[in-house]
Design an enzyme around this catalytic site. Structure first.
Site, PDB file in Angstrom:
ATOM      1  CG  HIS A  21      -2.144  -0.864   1.031  1.00  0.00           C
ATOM      2  ND1 HIS A  21      -3.415  -0.374   1.002  1.00  0.00           N
ATOM      3  CD2 HIS A  21      -2.260  -2.194   0.842  1.00  0.00           C
ATOM      4  CE1 HIS A  21      -4.269  -1.364   0.824  1.00  0.00           C
ATOM      5  NE2 HIS A  21      -3.593  -2.482   0.728  1.00  0.00           N
ATOM      6  CG  ASP A  42      -4.468   2.829   1.747  1.00  0.00           C
ATOM      7  OD1 ASP A  42      -5.589   2.274   1.771  1.00  0.00           O
ATOM      8  OD2 ASP A  42      -3.448   2.277   1.294  1.00  0.00           O
TER       9      ASP A  42
END
Ligand SMILES: *[C@@H]1O[C@H](CO)[C@@H](O)[C@H](O)[C@H]1NC(C)=O
Length: 410
Positions: free
Chosen positions: A13, A112
């Protein structure tokens, strides 16, 4: 302008997000970017591939929630849970530091999408909030439709067991992936149906119904391609510049003959499977490059490294994108993390999938059944015969393709 960026410090990520932020920072040089991440993740993404950041990006550390002298159980989810417990306090603190150091209030928050609490932070600050979805967009739907899926399972036990798995095993597994411990606390569905969503995917790769549905949920669905990759992939550096020795070793192998093996930085393969995999590699004598963390090497059979030295290479870390771009690489044996799958696609390398957790299973299904650019490992787990069979199947197919490319008259 001061843009704050919240990273989710696990799997691929943070690396994907910093790549996106770098592109933005180069395009908007007057804008200040503050990248908030845990120290551990920050260290790993910078050692991975980023040489130097543009001057208008500054990194700030966020507490990872791990108590001092904490003893880990070995379950990769534990870190995620500790971290989530620490949110949003840790991000708020780092945000204050960023504002104080730069002397600029935050004007936009990129985060995110797993950090759904970031939406309320943006709301409090009355600034735009831009969530970024890093996994395949298919998994986004499972979060948007969680309630519906749960209901469906409740109503129809036995669903999904049409083929060989009459014991209900698959149902159990699927339910588990819907309620991943730690991740379920993220309330991912909270951010659904807002305005903007940035997705780590190509619009052209969607099945049409999925694209249409997501477009109906997000008025501004921005598919920015595979964020952490340059397309087309850049040409390889001179092999001598690769200090890991992977590229020069690949130079000495024949075209499309090497099995590259890596399960990312998080997955722990059960010892028994490691042994089966190792034995298959040893007996089949297929050339292999195995990226294997130093701390799990002792799971290899005694003397394995010495006995396979003529046809194999085991390294603690490999420059994966370059390995996949090398012409000797014929197949990628992977856990199917989104980043690994994207890198393989970008370089046209077929995959053998051994999914472990999180989104791995879904990605493996896409690879094997939807895009048909790989196979699930024969039998679902590593066995000596299964590994040999899967490798043979793909490598022979690659060789066949190569031969027919070379001699089109046949
Ligand atoms: C993040 O890592 C880079 C490279 O190791 C380092 O230069 C930088 O200071 C780190 N940032 C923080 C906030 O620790």
């Amino acid at each position: 302008m001061h843009v704050a960026v919240f990273a989710f410090p696990f799997g691929c990520h943070a690396l994907a997000l910093i790549n996106l932020v770098q592109k933005l920072a180069r395009a908007a040089q007057e804008t200040q970017f503050s990248f908030l991440n845990t120290e551990k993740s920050n260290n790993s993404i910078f050692s991975a591939s980023i040489a130097s950041l543009p001057d208008n990006i500054k990194t700030y550390n966020v507490a990872d929630g791990v108590p001092q002298s904490h003893v880990f159980s070995g379950d990769p989810i534990e870190r995620v849970e500790l971290f989530i417990k620490e949110t949003p306090k840790n991000f708020k603190m780092a945000l204050e530091t960023a504002v104080a150091e730069t002397g600029q209030e935050i004007s936009c928050l990129i985060a995110d999408a797993f950090l759904s609490f970031s939406g309320s932070i943006a709301e409090c600050l009355s600034i735009p909030w831009i969530p970024v979805w890093i996994p395949v967009p298919h998994s986004l739907s499972t979060h948007i439709y969680t309630d519906m899926i749960r209901q469906h399972y409740a109503n129809s036990l036995g669903y999904g067991c049409s083929n060989s798995c009459g014991d209900g095993h698959d149902v159990e597994l699927e339910e588990k992936t819907l309620e991943i411990p730690g991740l379920s606390e993220l309330h991912i569905a909270d951010f659904a149906c807002r305005d903007t969503l940035v997705v780590n995917f190509y619009q052209e790769l969607y099945p049409e119904p999925l694209l249409n549905d997501l477009k109906s949920k997000f008025s501004n669905l921005l598919n920015v391609g595979f964020i952490s990759l340059s397309m087309p992939p850049p040409s390889l550096p001179p092999s001598t510049e690769d200090t890991t020795g992977c590229l020069s070793w690949l130079d000495s192998q024949k075209s499309k003959t090497v099995a590259y093996i890596s399960f990312g930085t998080v997955v722990n393969i059960p010892r028994s499977e490691m042994e089966e995999l190792a034995e298959a590699l040893e007996e089949s004598r297929i050339p292999f490059l195995w990226s294997l963390r130093e701390n799990v090497r002792d799971c290899l059979p005694n003397g394995f490294l010495e006995r396979t030295i003529m046809h194999g290479k085991v390294v603690p870390w490999a420059p994966q994108t370059q390995v996949l771009a090398h012409s000797s690489t014929g197949v990628f044996m992977t856990h199917c993390g989104a980043n690994s799958v994207y890198e393989s696609i970008a370089n046209g390398v077929p995959m053998i999938c051994r999914p472990f957790f999180a989104d791995n299973k879904l990605n493996a299904r896409l690879v094997a059944d939807v895009w048909r650019i790989g196979e699930r490992i024969d039998g679902g787990v590593f066995t000596k015969t299964g590994v040999a069979r899967s490798l043979d199947l793909i490598l022979q197919h690659e060789q066949g393709k190569k031969n027919s490319e070379q001699s089109p008259s046949h």
